[in-house]
Write a protein that holds these residues in place. Structure first.
Motif, short mmCIF file in Angstrom:
data_model
loop_
_atom_site.label_atom_id
_atom_site.label_comp_id
_atom_site.label_asym_id
_atom_site.label_seq_id
_atom_site.Cartn_x
_atom_site.Cartn_y
_atom_site.Cartn_z
N GLN A 52 0.83 -1.21 0.00
CA GLN A 52 0.00 0.00 0.00
C GLN A 52 0.87 1.26 0.00
OE1 GLN A 52 -3.29 0.33 -0.11
NE2 GLN A 52 -3.32 2.56 0.23
N TYR A 53 1.96 1.24 0.78
CA TYR A 53 2.75 2.47 0.98
C TYR A 53 3.75 2.71 -0.15
CZ TYR A 53 1.34 1.54 5.84
OH TYR A 53 0.65 1.27 6.97
N HIS A 54 4.09 1.65 -0.89
CA HIS A 54 5.17 1.72 -1.86
C HIS A 54 5.00 2.90 -2.82
CE1 HIS A 54 8.44 -0.04 -4.19
NE2 HIS A 54 7.79 0.34 -5.27
N ASP A 55 6.09 3.67 -3.00
CA ASP A 55 6.09 4.78 -3.96
C ASP A 55 5.05 5.86 -3.65
OD1 ASP A 55 8.18 4.87 -5.65
OD2 ASP A 55 7.28 3.68 -7.25
N THR A 56 4.64 5.97 -2.38
CA THR A 56 3.75 7.08 -2.02
C THR A 56 4.56 8.09 -1.22
OG1 THR A 56 3.12 6.21 0.14
CG2 THR A 56 1.81 5.48 -1.74
N TYR A 57 3.89 9.19 -0.85
CA TYR A 57 4.55 10.20 -0.02
C TYR A 57 4.87 9.69 1.37
CZ TYR A 57 5.54 14.20 -2.72
OH TYR A 57 6.17 15.04 -3.60
N PHE A 58 4.29 8.54 1.76
CA PHE A 58 4.65 7.99 3.07
C PHE A 58 6.13 7.63 3.09
CE2 PHE A 58 4.92 4.75 6.39
CZ PHE A 58 4.25 5.39 7.42
N VAL A 59 6.61 7.08 1.96
CA VAL A 59 8.02 6.75 1.84
C VAL A 59 8.86 8.04 1.88
CG1 VAL A 59 9.75 5.64 0.40
CG2 VAL A 59 7.44 4.71 0.49
N VAL A 60 8.37 9.07 1.19
CA VAL A 60 9.09 10.35 1.19
C VAL A 60 9.19 10.89 2.61
CG1 VAL A 60 9.10 12.70 0.26
CG2 VAL A 60 8.29 10.80 -1.16
N ALA A 61 8.07 10.81 3.36
CA ALA A 61 8.08 11.26 4.75
C ALA A 61 9.10 10.46 5.55
CB ALA A 61 6.68 11.11 5.36
N HIS A 62 9.08 9.14 5.37
CA HIS A 62 9.99 8.27 6.13
C HIS A 62 11.44 8.66 5.92
CE1 HIS A 62 12.38 4.86 7.32
NE2 HIS A 62 12.73 4.66 6.06
N PHE A 63 11.86 8.71 4.65
CA PHE A 63 13.31 8.89 4.48
C PHE A 63 13.74 10.34 4.72
CE2 PHE A 63 12.19 8.87 -0.18
CZ PHE A 63 12.66 10.13 -0.52
N HIS A 64 12.78 11.29 4.67
CA HIS A 64 13.19 12.64 5.06
C HIS A 64 13.28 12.78 6.57
CE1 HIS A 64 12.42 13.81 0.82
NE2 HIS A 64 13.40 14.64 1.07
N TYR A 65 12.47 12.02 7.32
CA TYR A 65 12.65 12.06 8.78
C TYR A 65 14.00 11.48 9.17
CZ TYR A 65 8.57 14.20 10.72
OH TYR A 65 7.66 15.14 11.10
#
Lengths: 211, 532
Positions: free
Chosen positions: B385-398
């Motif tokens: 579900q999360y793959h290639d969404t902004y959730f990933v962007v949020a994760h790696f920017h944190y």
């Protein structure tokens, strides 16, 4: 004072660079053994000695073209039901839709991926590059059987062919190398030579990955 | 020895003792001094941080509203790609190499890095790498637009002719960081002061030693991957092209075999920085020194067997997905050890909140948050579900901004008085911290929500329901970007002058670097100190 350690570290760097390239055959071997990526052998198999008449497996066929490849390949039947171990033949018709001679390469893939190593082909147009004249129609016969060892949870599988136009593959690379300023994909000079190195490189690559 | 040679030897020693930096541009071009090279790395990384940040501003400006307003999608793709490349290879990695250059020799009581001439090279090829990369943006057809992960066939079949520039830029960055890593290892192994046994090494040195081994192990693999892209694109090989017997999925395996250790390359030195700063301002010894060393090593080793968690949706068999899921989750154990050790170090300490400590505490909280979203991503079925969404962007920017970048800021504030000899402006620095802390969360926290709701990453447009959150995110982005100009101001003000800093800048600080004067003399520990 630092040289012995330095030498070891440099060796480690070179070793890891080589390892990156070693990953390529390792990947193929790993996928070969485990059948993980749906890759199918591109060499002819032997006929099966065993049969399992009590089991039925549906095998479907699809083809699709990659990019602008001007080919149309169609199976005579969309789906066949086979018993494991029994040799089955399916006819395919192929057509070169363009007005010039092209070379086609079909790459098979099996879904689900785990079934790939249980599908054996004795004859397949994907084993060779197919040279097709302008608008030429050809017919091919696929001879295959499904292994009796096919895991029981797999009752249907799909054999998908991706059709590539490989006529210009290495001609283009060769051209770019010799005439970086020119973007023409069809340089008259060097095309024959390019095709010959294309064939050589191509054979080599296939030899490496599927030898 | 005759008296004349004795005299010559004395003269030489005398000369050496007063040998200062050359003057003008030559000092910086030809320098083999670890402090000069450290400064060059740090300033270069600051410049790249601003350039990469500028690209992030373009991205956020385009995403401020739905629809296509400012830039065309192809340019947007170039911005996301080059922003990633610059921040990873140009900002975070050189910043840590700069810190290593400055601090590792001083922390272990060595006079300089082991291989000073190579040190000069490893820095000075770096600007050319980024010049090539940035120049490609101005060529016909534009720069790389396939994402910093340069997946084949995007980077082979579907990329433009300038891809060779990208490939060579990455080659040079790789050579630079490999040389830097070799230098760090040789320095730490061979040049520790007498009595500086392995388990007395400051943690920053330990984490950098392990990082350097990671670099040596995986940067050559990255070089191999870009080389394969180069030959596939220009020389007719078929490593990643199914038509010639290759496999595009193999690209992802090779890339992430590099890529996962790479993310630890960007965070392990950060762990070292935090493990240095937290004890100083808690006025206690670091809790669980040995467990910190073992935890860092475990994280490094585990990083080699988790790469395919970036590839759950490529169609792996169940057994593979389970293996990579559990292996990934296992990493949270040593990481947890670290977080608990930092908290235990602060426990009942007499804490004061100077700016380095503020950044360190923000790091602990926000990096842990990024770690938690990483755990969520590790859950295979959820990852679909999360793959290639902004959730990933949020994760790696944190983990990378409030993790790696915050630790670099903490380190900069912590050692800036040692480097320049002056105290920075505490007021401006506090403004920088609080503005950054608030804006960075406005910037990245809502990305979790739009990601979970299905907004895909790397797309210049989005569905209308994401409009409000994206406007908020963009405002946070602009505020965070502007706040960093304060950091630039603080740094250059501090270089220019201010209140004189004592040798031991922070009363709770421990380590050899505080035994030399501030600013640190051009040559330190020409005679090795005795470590008890």
């Amino acid at each position: 004072m630092h040289t012995p350690l330095l030498r070891k570290l440099v060796l480690l760097v070179l070793g890891m660079f080589a390892f990156a390239f070693a990953l390529v055959p390792l990947y193929d071997v790993f996928c070969d053994i485990t059948g993980l990526n749906g890759k199918v052998e591109l060499t002819a198999a032997e006929a099966s000695e065993e049969q399992d008449l009590a089991r039925l497996v549906d095998v479907s066929f699809t083809t699709h073209t990659q990019g602008q490849a001007p080919f149309k390949v169609k199976a005579a039947t969309y789906q066949v039901t086979v018993t494991p171990g029994t040799l089955t033949e399916v006819n395919f018709t192929a057509e070169n839709l363009s007005g010039e001679a092209r070379i086609m390469q079909a790459i098979p893939s099996v879904s689900p991926g785990m079934a790939a190593k249980y599908l054996h082909k004795l004859a397949c147009f994907c084993f060779d590059q197919q040279s097709m004249q302008a608008r030429q129609k050809m017919s091919f016969t696929l001879r295959f059987y499904v292994d009796t060892e096919l895991p029981n949870d797999i009752a249907e599988l799909t054999l998908a062919y991706t059709l590539y136009d490989i006529t210009d593959r290495n001609a283009a690379a060769y051209d770019a190398l010799l005439n970086p300023a020119k973007h023409s994909r069809h340089s008259a000079a060097g095309k024959d030579y390019a095709q010959s190195i294309q064939a050589a490189v191509y054979q080599q690559i296939r030899g490496i990955s599927h030898g | 020895m005759t008296s004349s040679t004795q005299q010559a030897a004395l003269d030489q020693e005398h000369d050496h003792g007063h040998h200062g930096p050359a003057t003008g541009i030559k000092r910086w071009l030809f320098t083999t001094n670890h402090k000069d090279i450290g400064s060059l790395y740090l300033l270069f990384s600051l410049l790249m941080f601003l350039i990469g940040g500028g690209m992030a501003m373009v991205i956020r400006a385009e995403l401020f509203q739905p629809g296509l307003q400012l830039v065309d999608p192809h340019f947007f793709n170039q911005m996301t790609t080059v922003h990633g490349l610059i921040m990873v290879f140009g900002a975070v990695m050189p910043a840590f190499t700069g810190l290593a250059n400055w601090m590792v020799p001083m922390m272990i009581g060595a006079p300089d890095m082991a291989l000073p001439r190579m040190n000069n090279w490893s820095f000075w090829i770096l600007p050319f790498a980024f010049l090539i990369l940035l120049a490609s943006l101005f060529m016909e057809g534009g720069g790389p637009a396939f994402g910093w992960t340069f997946y084949a066939p995007l980077s082979t079949t579907y990329s433009n002719d300038n891809t060779a520039l990208f490939v060579f830029a990455v080659h040079i960055m790789g050579v630079s960081s490999i040389m830097g890593a070799i230098n760090v290892i040789v320095t730490i192994v061979n040049m520790r002061a007498p009595g500086m046994t392995w388990m007395k090494l400051p943690l920053f040195v330990w984490t950098w030693l392990i990082t350097a081994f990671l670099l040596i192990a995986v940067m050559p693999v990255l070089a191999g991957a870009v080389t394969m892209v180069l030959t596939d694109k220009y020389f007719g090989t078929s490593f990643f092209d199914a038509a010639g017997g290759g496999d595009p999925v193999m690209f992802q395996h090779i890339f992430w075999f590099f890529g996962h250790p790479e993310v630890y390359i960007m965070i392990l030195p950060a762990f070292g920085v935090i493990s240095t700063i937290v004890p100083t301002f808690s006025r206690k010894k670091l809790f669980g020194y040995a467990s910190m060393v073992y935890a860092t090593s475990s994280i490094a080793l585990l990083s080699f067997i988790v790469w395919a968690h970036h590839m759950f949706t490529t169609g792996m068999p169940l057994a593979g997905e389970l293996f990579f899921m559990y292996a990934t989750m296992l990493i949270s154990v040593p990481t947890g050890v670290k977080v608990f050790n930092w908290v235990a170090t602060m426990w009942r300490g007499s804490i004061s909140f100077e700016v380095p400590m503020l950044f360190a505490i923000a790091f602990i909280v926000l990096f842990t948050l990024g770690g938690f979203s990483g755990l969520m991503l590790a859950i295979t079925p959820a990852d679909f579900q999360y793959h290639d969404t902004y959730f990933v962007v949020a994760h790696f920017h944190y983990v990378l901004v409030t993790g790696a970048v915050f630790s670099i800021m903490a380190a900069a504030y912590y050692w800036l008085p040692k480097w320049t000899g002056y105290m920075y402006s505490e007021t401006l620095a506090k403004w920088h911290f609080w503005l950054s802390l608030i804006s960075v969360n406005i910037l990245f926290f809502p990305m979790h929500f739009v990601g979970l709701a299905g907004m895909p990453r790397r797309i210049p447009d989005y569905a209308l329901q994401f409009a409000d959150f994206n406007a908020l995110i963009s405002i946070g982005g602009f505020a965070f970007g502007l706040s960093q100009l304060l950091f630039v101001a603080v740094v250059f003000k501090c270089i220019a002058g201010g209140q004189r800093a004592p040798a031991k800048v922070w009363d709770g600080a421990e380590g050899l670097e505080w035994e030399v004067a501030s600013p640190a003399p051009y040559h330190t520990f020409s005679t090795p100190p005795e470590v008890k």
